[in-house]
Design a protein around this motif. Sequence first.
Motif, PDB file in Angstrom:
ATOM      1  N   ARG A 279       0.797  -1.305  -0.234  1.00  0.00           N
ATOM      2  CA  ARG A 279       0.148   0.062  -0.099  1.00  0.00           C
ATOM      3  C   ARG A 279       1.078   0.855   0.352  1.00  0.00           C
ATOM      4  N   HIS A 280       2.288   0.857   0.219  1.00  0.00           N
ATOM      5  CA  HIS A 280       2.896   2.143   0.598  1.00  0.00           C
ATOM      6  C   HIS A 280       3.386   2.336  -0.226  1.00  0.00           C
ATOM      7  N   VAL A 281       4.029   1.325  -1.143  1.00  0.00           N
ATOM      8  CA  VAL A 281       3.983   2.027  -2.919  1.00  0.00           C
ATOM      9  C   VAL A 281       3.619   1.922  -4.072  1.00  0.00           C
ATOM     10  N   GLY A 282       1.782   1.952  -3.594  1.00  0.00           N
ATOM     11  CA  GLY A 282       1.305   2.780  -4.418  1.00  0.00           C
ATOM     12  C   GLY A 282       0.372   1.240  -4.668  1.00  0.00           C
ATOM     13  N   GLY A 283       0.642   0.399  -4.582  1.00  0.00           N
ATOM     14  CA  GLY A 283      -0.292  -1.106  -4.964  1.00  0.00           C
ATOM     15  C   GLY A 283      -1.652  -0.642  -4.632  1.00  0.00           C
ATOM     16  N   TYR A 284      -2.313  -0.548  -3.918  1.00  0.00           N
ATOM     17  CA  TYR A 284      -3.452  -0.551  -3.780  1.00  0.00           C
ATOM     18  C   TYR A 284      -3.661   1.254  -2.189  1.00  0.00           C
ATOM     19  N   ALA A 285      -4.962   1.122  -2.599  1.00  0.00           N
ATOM     20  CA  ALA A 285      -5.590   2.620  -1.994  1.00  0.00           C
ATOM     21  C   ALA A 285      -5.414   2.414  -0.439  1.00  0.00           C
ATOM     22  N   LYS A 286      -5.453   3.245   0.719  1.00  0.00           N
ATOM     23  CA  LYS A 286      -6.269   2.980   1.495  1.00  0.00           C
ATOM     24  C   LYS A 286      -7.479   3.296   1.880  1.00  0.00           C
ATOM     25  N   ASP A 287      -8.354   1.965   2.329  1.00  0.00           N
ATOM     26  CA  ASP A 287      -9.818   2.084   2.275  1.00  0.00           C
ATOM     27  C   ASP A 287     -10.006   1.539   3.658  1.00  0.00           C
ATOM     28  N   THR A 288     -11.690   2.248   3.498  1.00  0.00           N
ATOM     29  CA  THR A 288     -11.515   1.729   5.129  1.00  0.00           C
ATOM     30  C   THR A 288     -12.568   0.541   5.510  1.00  0.00           C
ATOM     31  N   THR A 289     -12.796  -0.524   5.196  1.00  0.00           N
ATOM     32  CA  THR A 289     -13.027  -1.958   4.976  1.00  0.00           C
ATOM     33  C   THR A 289     -12.285  -1.979   6.035  1.00  0.00           C
ATOM     34  N   PRO A 290     -12.862  -2.780   7.117  1.00  0.00           N
ATOM     35  CA  PRO A 290     -11.937  -2.938   7.926  1.00  0.00           C
ATOM     36  C   PRO A 290     -11.004  -4.657   7.813  1.00  0.00           C
ATOM     37  N   PHE A 291      -9.999  -4.508   8.441  1.00  0.00           N
ATOM     38  CA  PHE A 291      -8.786  -5.000   8.196  1.00  0.00           C
ATOM     39  C   PHE A 291      -8.505  -6.090   6.649  1.00  0.00           C
ATOM     40  N   SER A 292      -8.595  -4.428   5.755  1.00  0.00           N
ATOM     41  CA  SER A 292      -8.378  -4.278   4.261  1.00  0.00           C
ATOM     42  C   SER A 292      -7.017  -5.104   4.235  1.00  0.00           C
ATOM     43  N   GLU A 293      -6.394  -4.789   5.132  1.00  0.00           N
ATOM     44  CA  GLU A 293      -4.742  -4.719   5.032  1.00  0.00           C
ATOM     45  C   GLU A 293      -4.428  -6.682   4.938  1.00  0.00           C
ATOM     46  N   PHE A 294      -5.232  -7.287   5.519  1.00  0.00           N
ATOM     47  CA  PHE A 294      -4.865  -8.335   6.157  1.00  0.00           C
ATOM     48  C   PHE A 294      -5.835  -9.644   4.695  1.00  0.00           C
ATOM     49  N   LEU A 295      -7.058  -9.112   4.148  1.00  0.00           N
ATOM     50  CA  LEU A 295      -7.528  -9.395   2.719  1.00  0.00           C
ATOM     51  C   LEU A 295      -6.204  -9.648   1.607  1.00  0.00           C
ATOM     52  N   TRP A 296      -5.434  -8.729   1.656  1.00  0.00           N
ATOM     53  CA  TRP A 296      -4.580  -8.049   0.718  1.00  0.00           C
ATOM     54  C   TRP A 296      -3.244  -9.206   1.437  1.00  0.00           C
ATOM     55  N   ALA A 297      -2.789  -9.239   2.512  1.00  0.00           N
ATOM     56  CA  ALA A 297      -2.806 -10.339   2.613  1.00  0.00           C
ATOM     57  C   ALA A 297      -2.424 -11.838   2.239  1.00  0.00           C
ATOM     58  N   ASP A 298      -3.998 -12.218   2.677  1.00  0.00           N
ATOM     59  CA  ASP A 298      -4.499 -13.643   1.949  1.00  0.00           C
ATOM     60  C   ASP A 298      -4.451 -13.956   0.355  1.00  0.00           C
ATOM     61  N   PHE A 299      -4.723 -12.193  -0.184  1.00  0.00           N
ATOM     62  CA  PHE A 299      -3.978 -13.064  -1.685  1.00  0.00           C
ATOM     63  C   PHE A 299      -2.835 -13.184  -2.041  1.00  0.00           C
ATOM     64  N   LEU A 300      -2.607 -12.198  -1.230  1.00  0.00           N
ATOM     65  CA  LEU A 300      -0.625 -12.506  -1.302  1.00  0.00           C
ATOM     66  C   LEU A 300       0.022 -14.085  -1.205  1.00  0.00           C
ATOM     67  N   ARG A 301      -0.569 -14.352   0.226  1.00  0.00           N
ATOM     68  CA  ARG A 301      -0.417 -15.187   0.666  1.00  0.00           C
ATOM     69  C   ARG A 301      -0.349 -16.441  -0.500  1.00  0.00           C
ATOM     70  N   ARG A 302      -1.355 -16.849  -0.940  1.00  0.00           N
ATOM     71  CA  ARG A 302      -2.065 -17.405  -2.336  1.00  0.00           C
ATOM     72  C   ARG A 302      -1.477 -17.377  -3.088  1.00  0.00           C
ATOM     73  N   ARG A 303      -0.154 -16.823  -3.117  1.00  0.00           N
ATOM     74  CA  ARG A 303       0.437 -16.110  -4.826  1.00  0.00           C
ATOM     75  C   ARG A 303       1.889 -16.402  -4.229  1.00  0.00           C
ATOM     76  N   ILE A 304       2.299 -15.795  -3.669  1.00  0.00           N
ATOM     77  CA  ILE A 304       4.057 -15.844  -3.523  1.00  0.00           C
ATOM     78  C   ILE A 304       4.247 -16.936  -2.187  1.00  0.00           C
ATOM     79  N   LYS A 305       5.167 -17.237  -2.523  1.00  0.00           N
ATOM     80  CA  LYS A 305       5.823 -18.641  -2.283  1.00  0.00           C
ATOM     81  C   LYS A 305       6.232 -17.977  -0.530  1.00  0.00           C
ATOM     82  N   ARG A 306       5.829 -18.479   0.789  1.00  0.00           N
ATOM     83  CA  ARG A 306       7.340 -17.778   2.071  1.00  0.00           C
ATOM     84  C   ARG A 306       8.227 -17.884   1.894  1.00  0.00           C
ATOM     85  N   LYS A 307       8.926 -19.015   1.516  1.00  0.00           N
ATOM     86  CA  LYS A 307      10.720 -18.756   1.192  1.00  0.00           C
ATOM     87  C   LYS A 307      10.808 -17.807   0.385  1.00  0.00           C
TER      88      LYS A 307
END
Length: 209
Positions: free
Chosen positions: A147-175
């Motif tokens: 979000r800080h580098v402009g990947g998405y906009a700040k939003d009032t949706t509760p826990f919006s960053e966690f929704l993005w985290a879940d999206f990324l978790r499924r597409r980028i390997k933790r290692k």
Amino acid sequence: MVTLREPILHPVPIEELKPTQITVGMREVKAKRKAWRLKAEEAGDKAGEFLGNHMVPTIRGPRGKYYVIDHHHLSLALYEEGVKDVLVTTVADLSRLDRDSFWFVMDCHDRMHPFDEEGKRRGYEDIPKNIKDLIDDPYRSLAGELRHVGGYAKDTTPFSEFLWADFLRRRIKRKDLEKDFNAALEKAHELAKGKDADYLPGWCGPVPE
């Protein structure tokens, strides 16, 4: 839920605050610690004014305890920097409820996020009892930096960053994330602009004409 019409401010010891989520992004916590140190050095005796402008929103729960509903990262950063108290604003009073009823109401109103560092839902009892016991979810750090580098906009949706985290978790390997954060961030930015992410809060990808 009994919502208060006017904010009521209280100084509360950080160690007495109760989280409403399990994880934070420790990378973001470290950044906030650094920002606080710089602010404290610049402001000197006026550092308290900074805290006064960053009140922690809470809901009063069973036994009169204050449950944090935002600023978990800031609260933990201040605690680790040795700050003893913060101002909280009580936005709702559920102190008359028993513990099970309290958590059920909080859940139904999207005032809590009982998901662990692997994105799995846990029981209410797994939410840490203290701010200092929050655990690291590196994907929450990735989502915050995205979000800080402009990947998405700040939003009032509760826990919006966690929704993005879940999206990324499924597409980028933790290692891969742990091996090279910057490379993972670059990939996350590319993913964030794609059509697969258009359901997420704050999405700002290209729209075909």
